[in-house]
Design a protein around this motif. Structure first.
Motif, mmCIF file in Angstrom:
data_model
loop_
_atom_site.group_PDB
_atom_site.id
_atom_site.type_symbol
_atom_site.label_atom_id
_atom_site.label_comp_id
_atom_site.label_asym_id
_atom_site.label_seq_id
_atom_site.Cartn_x
_atom_site.Cartn_y
_atom_site.Cartn_z
ATOM 1 N N PHE A 8 -16.062 34.893 -15.840
ATOM 2 C CA PHE A 8 -17.489 35.168 -15.707
ATOM 3 C C PHE A 8 -18.055 34.093 -14.797
ATOM 4 O O PHE A 8 -17.632 32.937 -14.844
ATOM 5 N N THR A 9 -18.988 34.486 -13.965
ATOM 6 C CA THR A 9 -19.653 33.505 -13.101
ATOM 7 C C THR A 9 -21.091 33.932 -12.886
ATOM 8 O O THR A 9 -21.410 35.120 -12.937
ATOM 9 N N ARG A 10 -21.948 32.960 -12.651
ATOM 10 C CA ARG A 10 -23.298 33.285 -12.200
ATOM 11 C C ARG A 10 -23.512 32.677 -10.817
ATOM 12 O O ARG A 10 -24.003 33.335 -9.921
ATOM 13 N N GLY A 12 -20.947 31.252 -8.895
ATOM 14 C CA GLY A 12 -19.788 31.359 -8.002
ATOM 15 C C GLY A 12 -18.712 30.298 -8.198
ATOM 16 O O GLY A 12 -17.604 30.434 -7.704
ATOM 17 N N ARG A 13 -19.041 29.209 -8.932
ATOM 18 C CA ARG A 13 -18.042 28.137 -9.065
ATOM 19 C C ARG A 13 -16.847 28.591 -9.898
ATOM 20 O O ARG A 13 -15.700 28.340 -9.533
ATOM 21 N N SER A 14 -17.114 29.250 -11.003
ATOM 22 C CA SER A 14 -15.998 29.720 -11.856
ATOM 23 C C SER A 14 -15.187 30.775 -11.119
ATOM 24 O O SER A 14 -13.969 30.879 -11.305
ATOM 25 N N GLU A 15 -15.865 31.548 -10.293
ATOM 26 C CA GLU A 15 -15.143 32.567 -9.512
ATOM 27 C C GLU A 15 -14.140 31.894 -8.569
ATOM 28 O O GLU A 15 -13.001 32.350 -8.436
ATOM 29 N N ARG A 16 -14.563 30.802 -7.953
ATOM 30 C CA ARG A 16 -13.637 30.099 -7.048
ATOM 31 C C ARG A 16 -12.448 29.537 -7.827
ATOM 32 O O ARG A 16 -11.309 29.585 -7.355
ATOM 33 N N ALA A 17 -12.706 29.026 -9.021
ATOM 34 C CA ALA A 17 -11.598 28.500 -9.839
ATOM 35 C C ALA A 17 -10.674 29.643 -10.268
ATOM 36 O O ALA A 17 -9.439 29.499 -10.243
ATOM 37 N N ALA A 18 -11.266 30.778 -10.647
ATOM 38 C CA ALA A 18 -10.455 31.935 -11.072
ATOM 39 C C ALA A 18 -9.620 32.454 -9.905
ATOM 40 O O ALA A 18 -8.443 32.798 -10.062
#
Ligand SMILES: Cc1cc2nc3c(=O)[nH]c(=O)nc-3n(C[C@H](O)[C@H](O)[C@H](O)COP(=O)(O)O)c2cc1C
Length: 164
Positions: A8-10, A12-18
């Motif tokens: 889950f991201t709002r 974009g940081r978690s998206e980059r890690a994923a």
């Protein structure tokens, strides 16, 4: 070998890690599906923050099907000192992980080790196998090299449990 990386991201940081985790798994020959979790409730910032503070799940438009999946990745931010409502729904959907390894990345402004530890505990309660977990803060998340190094370390940890 198959893996699902749910995130889950709002911002974009978690998206980059994923994405880094998925890339790293892919480079090691794993067939990876990257799934973005979309909440059904609390979709505004205030609504989401409120659900997070109350520790209430959001519901998901789609829950990943883990049939035939050998490794699970879970990546998402810390909100109000806890996992997000969307990730809470994902955790609620995980009744029995059947000994499969899990990679968990908890993304905060700072490294929220307490939140990450609670995630690990919840995963073990759902019969996870080896859990490779990190709490990371802004300093790591803003640095693509640091994210890649993190993904590499976590993959190495998680995949060692799958080797014969
Ligand atoms: C509603 C809300 C609450 C937050 N609460 C915390 C918190 O309690 N602790 C923390 O370290 N970061 C907190 N943050 C910061 C996010 O965890 C951090 O910026 C994260 O990297 C964002 O991930 P994203 O870009 O994938 O959305 C919060 C952010 C939001 C939007």
């Amino acid at each position: 070998m198959r893996a699902t990386v749910a995130y889950f991201t709002r911002g974009g940081r978690s998206e980059r890690a994923a994405q880094a985790l998925a890339n790293e798994l892919g480079e090691r020959g794993v067939d990876v599906e990257l799934v973005r979790l979309t909440p059904t409730r609390g979709t505004s910032l205030v609504g989401g923050a409120l659900l997070a503070a109350l520790r209430v799940p959001s519901g998901l438009t789609h829950t990943p099907d883990l049939n035939g999946v050998d490794l699970l990745g879970l990546v998402g931010p810390v909100w109000a000192g806890s996992i997000t409502p969307a990730m809470r729904s994902m955790m609620d959907a995980l009744h029995d992980i059947e000994g499969r390894p899990v990679v968990s990345i908890v993304c905060g402004l700072h490294a929220c080790t307490g939140v990450a530890a609670r995630v690990v505990k919840a995963l073990h309660a759902r019969n996870a196998g080896l859990v490779a977990s990190r709490a990371v803060g802004r300093s790591v998340l803003k640095d693509p090299h640091a994210i890649k190094d993190l993904a590499r370390e976590l993959c190495a940890e998680a995949l060692q449990s799958t080797r014969p």
